[in-house]
Design a protein around this motif. Sequence first.
Motif, PDB file in Angstrom:
ATOM      1  N   PHE A 111       3.131  47.487  66.745  1.00  8.51           N
ATOM      2  CA  PHE A 111       2.796  48.222  65.522  1.00  8.51           C
ATOM      3  C   PHE A 111       3.837  49.304  65.229  1.00  8.51           C
ATOM      4  CE2 PHE A 111       0.751  52.015  63.711  1.00  8.51           C
ATOM      5  CZ  PHE A 111       0.409  51.520  62.465  1.00  8.51           C
ATOM      6  N   PHE A 112       4.155  50.111  66.244  1.00 10.40           N
ATOM      7  CA  PHE A 112       5.124  51.183  66.015  1.00 10.40           C
ATOM      8  C   PHE A 112       6.532  50.635  65.775  1.00 10.40           C
ATOM      9  CE2 PHE A 112       1.806  53.655  68.277  1.00 10.40           C
ATOM     10  CZ  PHE A 112       1.601  54.616  67.298  1.00 10.40           C
ATOM     11  N   LEU A 113       6.852  49.509  66.394  1.00 11.90           N
ATOM     12  CA  LEU A 113       8.132  48.858  66.114  1.00 11.90           C
ATOM     13  C   LEU A 113       8.204  48.451  64.649  1.00 11.90           C
ATOM     14  CD1 LEU A 113      10.797  47.515  67.123  1.00 11.90           C
ATOM     15  CD2 LEU A 113       9.448  45.448  67.532  1.00 11.90           C
ATOM     16  N   ALA A 114       7.116  47.896  64.137  1.00  8.73           N
ATOM     17  CA  ALA A 114       7.095  47.475  62.735  1.00  8.73           C
ATOM     18  C   ALA A 114       7.172  48.672  61.793  1.00  8.73           C
ATOM     19  CB  ALA A 114       5.832  46.657  62.455  1.00  8.73           C
ATOM     20  N   VAL A 115       6.416  49.738  62.093  1.00 11.19           N
ATOM     21  CA  VAL A 115       6.350  50.887  61.195  1.00 11.19           C
ATOM     22  C   VAL A 115       7.662  51.656  61.167  1.00 11.19           C
ATOM     23  CG1 VAL A 115       5.251  53.136  60.842  1.00 11.19           C
ATOM     24  CG2 VAL A 115       3.860  51.123  61.336  1.00 11.19           C
ATOM     25  N   PHE A 116       8.270  51.877  62.338  1.00 15.23           N
ATOM     26  CA  PHE A 116       9.441  52.739  62.403  1.00 15.23           C
ATOM     27  C   PHE A 116      10.773  51.997  62.368  1.00 15.23           C
ATOM     28  CE2 PHE A 116       6.124  55.323  64.517  1.00 15.23           C
ATOM     29  CZ  PHE A 116       6.143  56.394  63.641  1.00 15.23           C
TER      30      PHE A 116
ATOM     31  N   LEU B  23      -3.586  47.769  55.975  1.00 15.82           N
ATOM     32  CA  LEU B  23      -4.651  46.765  56.059  1.00 15.82           C
ATOM     33  C   LEU B  23      -4.424  45.817  57.234  1.00 15.82           C
ATOM     34  CD1 LEU B  23      -5.210  45.879  52.290  1.00 15.82           C
ATOM     35  CD2 LEU B  23      -6.648  47.284  53.776  1.00 15.82           C
ATOM     36  N   ALA B  24      -3.161  45.398  57.435  1.00 15.08           N
ATOM     37  CA  ALA B  24      -2.869  44.507  58.557  1.00 15.08           C
ATOM     38  C   ALA B  24      -3.151  45.197  59.888  1.00 15.08           C
ATOM     39  CB  ALA B  24      -1.410  44.050  58.493  1.00 15.08           C
ATOM     40  N   ALA B  25      -2.777  46.485  59.991  1.00 15.87           N
ATOM     41  CA  ALA B  25      -3.036  47.224  61.226  1.00 15.87           C
ATOM     42  C   ALA B  25      -4.528  47.395  61.463  1.00 15.87           C
ATOM     43  CB  ALA B  25      -2.349  48.592  61.167  1.00 15.87           C
ATOM     44  N   ALA B  26      -5.291  47.718  60.403  1.00 20.28           N
ATOM     45  CA  ALA B  26      -6.740  47.901  60.554  1.00 20.28           C
ATOM     46  C   ALA B  26      -7.417  46.601  60.971  1.00 20.28           C
ATOM     47  CB  ALA B  26      -7.338  48.414  59.244  1.00 20.28           C
ATOM     48  N   ILE B  27      -7.037  45.492  60.329  1.00 22.24           N
ATOM     49  CA  ILE B  27      -7.629  44.200  60.699  1.00 22.24           C
ATOM     50  C   ILE B  27      -7.268  43.837  62.137  1.00 22.24           C
ATOM     51  CG2 ILE B  27      -7.571  41.724  60.197  1.00 22.24           C
ATOM     52  CD1 ILE B  27      -7.143  42.483  57.244  1.00 22.24           C
ATOM     53  N   GLY B  28      -5.990  44.082  62.500  1.00 28.06           N
ATOM     54  CA  GLY B  28      -5.565  43.783  63.869  1.00 28.06           C
ATOM     55  C   GLY B  28      -6.329  44.589  64.904  1.00 28.06           C
ATOM     56  N   ILE B  29      -6.566  45.878  64.621  1.00 26.35           N
ATOM     57  CA  ILE B  29      -7.308  46.726  65.572  1.00 26.35           C
ATOM     58  C   ILE B  29      -8.740  46.238  65.720  1.00 26.35           C
ATOM     59  CG2 ILE B  29      -8.243  49.047  65.905  1.00 26.35           C
ATOM     60  CD1 ILE B  29      -5.654  50.120  64.686  1.00 26.35           C
ATOM     61  N   PHE B  30      -9.390  45.894  64.624  1.00 26.05           N
ATOM     62  CA  PHE B  30     -10.778  45.437  64.704  1.00 26.05           C
ATOM     63  C   PHE B  30     -10.870  44.094  65.428  1.00 26.05           C
ATOM     64  CE2 PHE B  30     -11.863  48.721  61.703  1.00 26.05           C
ATOM     65  CZ  PHE B  30     -13.194  48.970  61.976  1.00 26.05           C
ATOM     66  N   VAL B  31      -9.913  43.191  65.170  1.00 21.39           N
ATOM     67  CA  VAL B  31      -9.956  41.881  65.820  1.00 21.39           C
ATOM     68  C   VAL B  31      -9.681  42.008  67.314  1.00 21.39           C
ATOM     69  CG1 VAL B  31      -8.792  39.645  65.978  1.00 21.39           C
ATOM     70  CG2 VAL B  31      -9.371  40.597  63.740  1.00 21.39           C
ATOM     71  N   LEU B  32      -8.695  42.844  67.683  1.00 17.09           N
ATOM     72  CA  LEU B  32      -8.295  42.934  69.086  1.00 17.09           C
ATOM     73  C   LEU B  32      -9.242  43.788  69.918  1.00 17.09           C
ATOM     74  CD1 LEU B  32      -4.420  43.329  68.703  1.00 17.09           C
ATOM     75  CD2 LEU B  32      -5.689  41.283  69.323  1.00 17.09           C
TER      76      LEU B  32
ATOM     77  N   GLY C 121     -12.292  44.999  68.947  1.00 19.58           N
ATOM     78  CA  GLY C 121     -13.713  44.858  68.670  1.00 19.58           C
ATOM     79  C   GLY C 121     -14.398  43.829  69.561  1.00 19.58           C
ATOM     80  N   THR C 122     -13.601  43.066  70.298  1.00 19.79           N
ATOM     81  CA  THR C 122     -14.167  42.058  71.206  1.00 19.79           C
ATOM     82  C   THR C 122     -13.518  42.206  72.577  1.00 19.79           C
ATOM     83  OG1 THR C 122     -12.483  40.401  70.675  1.00 19.79           O
ATOM     84  CG2 THR C 122     -14.421  40.487  69.258  1.00 19.79           C
ATOM     85  N   LYS C 123     -14.010  41.443  73.532  1.00 23.69           N
ATOM     86  CA  LYS C 123     -13.433  41.461  74.876  1.00 23.69           C
ATOM     87  C   LYS C 123     -12.355  40.403  75.056  1.00 23.69           C
ATOM     88  CE  LYS C 123     -17.627  43.272  77.079  1.00 23.69           C
ATOM     89  NZ  LYS C 123     -18.646  43.049  78.127  1.00 23.69           N
ATOM     90  N   ARG C 124     -12.065  39.666  74.016  1.00 22.62           N
ATOM     91  CA  ARG C 124     -11.038  38.631  74.089  1.00 22.62           C
ATOM     92  C   ARG C 124      -9.664  39.231  73.777  1.00 22.62           C
ATOM     93  NH1 ARG C 124     -13.024  33.973  70.201  1.00 22.62           N
ATOM     94  NH2 ARG C 124     -11.232  32.934  71.167  1.00 22.62           N
ATOM     95  N   PHE C 125      -8.632  38.372  73.852  1.00 20.31           N
ATOM     96  CA  PHE C 125      -7.246  38.758  73.530  1.00 20.31           C
ATOM     97  C   PHE C 125      -6.781  39.947  74.378  1.00 20.31           C
ATOM     98  CE2 PHE C 125      -9.406  37.556  69.480  1.00 20.31           C
ATOM     99  CZ  PHE C 125      -8.895  36.261  69.391  1.00 20.31           C
ATOM    100  N   VAL C 126      -7.014  39.897  75.667  1.00 17.60           N
ATOM    101  CA  VAL C 126      -6.652  41.021  76.539  1.00 17.60           C
ATOM    102  C   VAL C 126      -5.151  41.301  76.520  1.00 17.60           C
ATOM    103  CG1 VAL C 126      -6.652  41.862  78.919  1.00 17.60           C
ATOM    104  CG2 VAL C 126      -8.674  40.700  77.997  1.00 17.60           C
ATOM    105  N   PRO C 127      -4.261  40.302  76.650  1.00 19.16           N
ATOM    106  CA  PRO C 127      -2.822  40.623  76.608  1.00 19.16           C
ATOM    107  C   PRO C 127      -2.404  41.274  75.294  1.00 19.16           C
ATOM    108  CG  PRO C 127      -3.182  38.405  77.452  1.00 19.16           C
ATOM    109  CD  PRO C 127      -4.488  38.871  76.906  1.00 19.16           C
ATOM    110  N   ALA C 128      -2.981  40.815  74.177  1.00 16.17           N
ATOM    111  CA  ALA C 128      -2.617  41.360  72.871  1.00 16.17           C
ATOM    112  C   ALA C 128      -3.024  42.822  72.734  1.00 16.17           C
ATOM    113  CB  ALA C 128      -3.250  40.536  71.758  1.00 16.17           C
ATOM    114  N   LYS C 129      -4.058  43.239  73.448  1.00 14.89           N
ATOM    115  CA  LYS C 129      -4.479  44.642  73.392  1.00 14.89           C
ATOM    116  C   LYS C 129      -3.371  45.569  73.874  1.00 14.89           C
ATOM    117  CE  LYS C 129      -9.526  44.165  73.922  1.00 14.89           C
ATOM    118  NZ  LYS C 129      -9.657  42.764  73.564  1.00 14.89           N
ATOM    119  N   TYR C 130      -2.557  45.126  74.829  1.00 14.76           N
ATOM    120  CA  TYR C 130      -1.481  45.949  75.361  1.00 14.76           C
ATOM    121  C   TYR C 130      -0.196  45.790  74.539  1.00 14.76           C
ATOM    122  CZ  TYR C 130      -4.532  46.436  79.403  1.00 14.76           C
ATOM    123  OH  TYR C 130      -5.596  46.718  80.219  1.00 14.76           O
ATOM    124  N   ILE C 131      -0.021  44.635  73.920  1.00 13.51           N
ATOM    125  CA  ILE C 131       1.190  44.374  73.142  1.00 13.51           C
ATOM    126  C   ILE C 131       1.116  45.011  71.761  1.00 13.51           C
ATOM    127  CG2 ILE C 131       2.591  42.539  72.101  1.00 13.51           C
ATOM    128  CD1 ILE C 131       1.737  40.726  74.391  1.00 13.51           C
TER     129      ILE C 131
END
Length: 528
Positions: A82-87, A56-65, A67-77
């Motif tokens: 995510f993979f650091l957290a999962v693995f 749920l956190a990953a899905a919300i994060g993907i839609f927030v990041l 789904g808009t043109k804002r948060f450009v640095p976060a799109k790359y981070i």
Amino acid sequence: MTPTHAPGRRAPRERSRGLLCQAARILLLGAVLAVTIWIVPVMIGQQSWLWLSVVLAAAIGIFVLYGTKRFVPAKYIFPGTFFLAVFLIVPIVVTIGYSFTNYGDGSRGTKEQAIAAITGNSVQQSADAPRYALAVAAEDGADEGAYVFYLVNPADGSVSRGSATEPLEPVPAGEATVTDGRVTAVDGARLLTPQEINEHYAELQEIAVEVDQDTAVRLLGVNQAFEGTKVLQYDEAADTITHTQTGEVYTVQKVGDSEYFVSESGERMSQSWVQNVGWANYARLFTDGKLAGQFVDAFVWTLVFAAGSVGLTFVVGFVLALVLDDERLRGRRLYRSILLMPYAVPGFIALLVWSNFYNRDFGLINQTLGLHLNWFGDPYLAKAAVLLTNLWMGFPYMFIVCTGALQAIPRDMLEAARIDGASRFQITWRVLAPLLLVAVAPLLVASFAFNFNNFNAIELLTGGGPFPANEYTRGATDILISMVYRIAFGGSGADFGFAAAVSVALFVLTGALAAIQFRFARVLEDVN
């Protein structure tokens, strides 16, 4: 002059690029939404709350990041985070969580699953017990044990299905194909052959598919099943299990750190369930005299093994790099290629080959040197064999590292030292070594951490042995990580909760040692 029609040419390209980006964004968000809608109910059904929160956190994060043109640095981070957290982070959290439980053989599921297993295993066949034509499906592959029974009632031809975790229920129309009174095909699953059923018979025989509170279906041969009566029946209101033939009642009582169903005479049922035991696993590690002694012995040998492996491989690699760094030596490329050969051989193959070299009667080392040493029977010889083998496998890496570091050292510094009258030894010890350590010190720390948990070098070479008499938890060459493996998957039964506690302690020790090493490595930063 700049053509006046240039902006007109760029406009269609920009529009088409924008449309492609928009289409890619819609596809991405649609795929994420579809996967989320599909997997969330599954996780809720399995009560996987931790992974549900991650999804749920990953899905919300993907839609927030995205789904808009804002948060450009976060799109790359976000992807790397995510993979650091999962693995990395989630497995650490799960391991810490298990360290406070009794999770292991006999206590792997919920209380409801334990009750179902206890009552299901008590099913007995009567003379008039109904029988069914049986087909066994493996939805996730036979090796995972996710088996589903497909049953055909000979009386009316009805088809039902069930598993160890799902009660018997009718099969939806079109899901199964019935031929000659038996299920011969199932959509989305593979039916086991009679030979495969025979191979997994012991495991399949333990499965009891619940029909109702009093009856269940169990295996009877490779192509039949019977519906029998449960001798042990659970009373939910009283939270007790009653033996219907003897009348004996089993109540929930605490035995050690876990709860079991125990009779009035003190007879305990083997099946328990996952429970929170607090700090009991850590208390057992540090207060049980035998385990604490084994942990300390394993820790000391782990330090010796890791430091010895790093030190020996670094010295040999450094010396070889120095020798082959001399421009007057001919054939340096050939020598370097030969020295890299051990590094090119897969580690597990090299370890298995070396284990044969140490054979007391037919090993290459004893035969070549005319010796009769019991390498794997004597604790000190076994430890020497482990260090020698790890030296052979590890020095090429240090040789590569030192060669690269030596070539990066400015030659004018060495010429200045020679002009000042420094000998070769003084140049090596006072100039080359300090400058080289500046570059390789972090790699030495990483190599120490790797060898601190080098499970393969122990398990594939000596198997942790030799073992003292009547001791199976730790052998003479077992390091901490192989000791944890033996605790988790030992012959006396898996104890994942305690193994997780030891793993957490090992994680803290490794982190503390790495921090100390990096602190000392900072001293080298003052070397110019």
